[in-house]
Design an enzyme around this catalytic site. Structure first.
Site, PDB file in Angstrom:
ATOM      1  CE  LYS A   1      -5.201  -0.705  -1.095  1.00 34.89           C
ATOM      2  NZ  LYS A   1      -5.450   0.684  -0.668  1.00 34.89           N
TER       3      LYS A   1
ATOM      4  CG  ASP B   1      -2.240   0.425   1.131  1.00 32.40           C
ATOM      5  OD1 ASP B   1      -2.614   0.791   0.007  1.00 32.40           O
ATOM      6  OD2 ASP B   1      -2.985   0.370   2.133  1.00 32.40           O
TER       7      ASP B   1
ATOM      8  CD  GLU C   1     -12.308   0.657   2.826  1.00 33.82           C
ATOM      9  OE1 GLU C   1     -11.249   0.862   2.204  1.00 33.82           O
ATOM     10  OE2 GLU C   1     -12.376   0.633   4.078  1.00 33.82           O
TER      11      GLU C   1
HETATM   12  O1  KIV Z   1      -5.374  -0.592   4.481  1.00 30.84           O
HETATM   13  C1  KIV Z   1      -6.252  -1.457   4.301  1.00 30.84           C
HETATM   14  O2  KIV Z   1      -6.515  -2.304   5.166  1.00 30.84           O
HETATM   15  C2  KIV Z   1      -6.974  -1.426   3.024  1.00 30.84           C
HETATM   16  C3  KIV Z   1      -8.215  -2.228   2.860  1.00 30.84           C
HETATM   17  C4  KIV Z   1      -8.802  -2.009   1.533  1.00 30.84           C
HETATM   18  C5  KIV Z   1      -8.063  -3.687   3.116  1.00 30.84           C
HETATM   19  O3  KIV Z   1      -6.552  -0.743   2.158  1.00 30.84           O
END
Ligand code: KIV
Length: 284
Positions: free
Chosen positions: A120, A92, A184
């Protein structure tokens, strides 16, 4: 779309997930923040192991995902990477790491160099997706509720107008190179519509049953915390088991029940005799 691993990341490819959508196979994604959990997730057959910025609120004790830094993410990505041998590994991009396309590329390459298969990004950042695709970095988009952008946890795309806007944004991000889309906290009908309109897979969290896959926060699945969310199914009660184990440990130490005979090592009889003789000699 970029073909995974092209910029030096792990060995897994986003095209595998796209083929799963084509074959109607559901994709199971879980967040992961540490080495032992990564080993368990791989053993369990999780399709995508996701080092998410929810590490901040679930593991680091932060109030808000926005406190998570690149350094935090790198620390946890390295730990998870050590536990993942062949599963697709997603990282992320934390708050503030993609404010410009150049920053997005620079920070994403740090994750890819550490073995992430894809990164992401939250929000509608078309130019950042284009820049990442141009560098051969696989990307996931994330629309609906974006905790890095929105305050609170209110349902998104709950009117026809906002649902249409979400579909258009999703299509634009797909066009810009996103290989997968996380949705989400949106109504199930909107999750279904976006999923049917896109060629790339959709992964839902609180987005109903009709997306191409699901993602959950591992701490919620394991029951590690006390958070209760409607979209979560707790598959275990780790916090109850953990608290009970620690309470019993403390009680055992206090009364001298731990360590027991099983946990100690003894001197040999010969060495004990020598030591006892020495003790007698040394005593006044
Ligand atoms: O940080 C997170 O937990 C997410 C969710 C979409 C699972 O980005």
């Amino acid at each position: 779309m970029a073909d995974g691993g092209g910029a030096g990341g792990g060995a897994q490819r986003t095209s595998t997930l796209q083929a799963m959508k084509g074959a109607g196979e559901k994709i199971a994604v879980l967040t992961c923040y540490d080495y032992p959990t990564a080993v368990w997730q791989e053993e369990a057959g999780v399709d995508v192991i996701f080092v998410a910025d929810s590490v901040g609120t679930n593991i680091l004790g932060y109030e808000d995902e926005r406190e998570v830094t690149m350094a935090d993410m790198i620390h946890h990505l390295k730990a998870v990477r050590r536990g993942v041998k062949h599963t697709y590994l997603l990282a992320d991009m934390p708050f503030g790491s993609c404010d410009t396309p150049d920053a997005a590329v620079e920070n994403a390459l740090r994750f890819v160099d550490l073995g992430a298969d894809a990164v992401k990004l939250e929000g509608y950042k078309v130019e950042a997706f284009e820049a990442l695709a141009a560098r051969g970095i696989d990307t996931w988009a994330h629309l609906g509720l974006n905790p890095q952008i929105h305050d609170g946890r209110r349902l998104k795309a709950k009117t026809a107008t906002t649902a249409v806007r979400l579909v258009k944004r999703a299509q634009a991000l797909q066009q810009a190179g996103a290989g997968v889309l996380v949705l989400e906290l949106i109504p199930e009908e909107v999750g279904d519509l976006v999923t049917r309109r896109l060629t790339i897979p959709t992964i839902g969290i609180a987005a109903g049953r009709l997306t191409d896959g699901q993602v959950l926060v591992v701490a919620d699945v394991l029951g590690m915390g006390d958070r209760e969310f409607r979209h979560v199914a707790r598959y275990s009660e780790f916090s109850t088991a953990g608290r009970e184990a620690m309470r019993r440990y403390v009680a055992d130490v206090r009364v001298g029940r731990f360590p027991g005979e099983r946990q100690v090592r003894h001197l040999s009889a010969r060495e004990l005799a020598v030591l006892e003789a020495e003790e007698v000699r040394a005593s006044p």
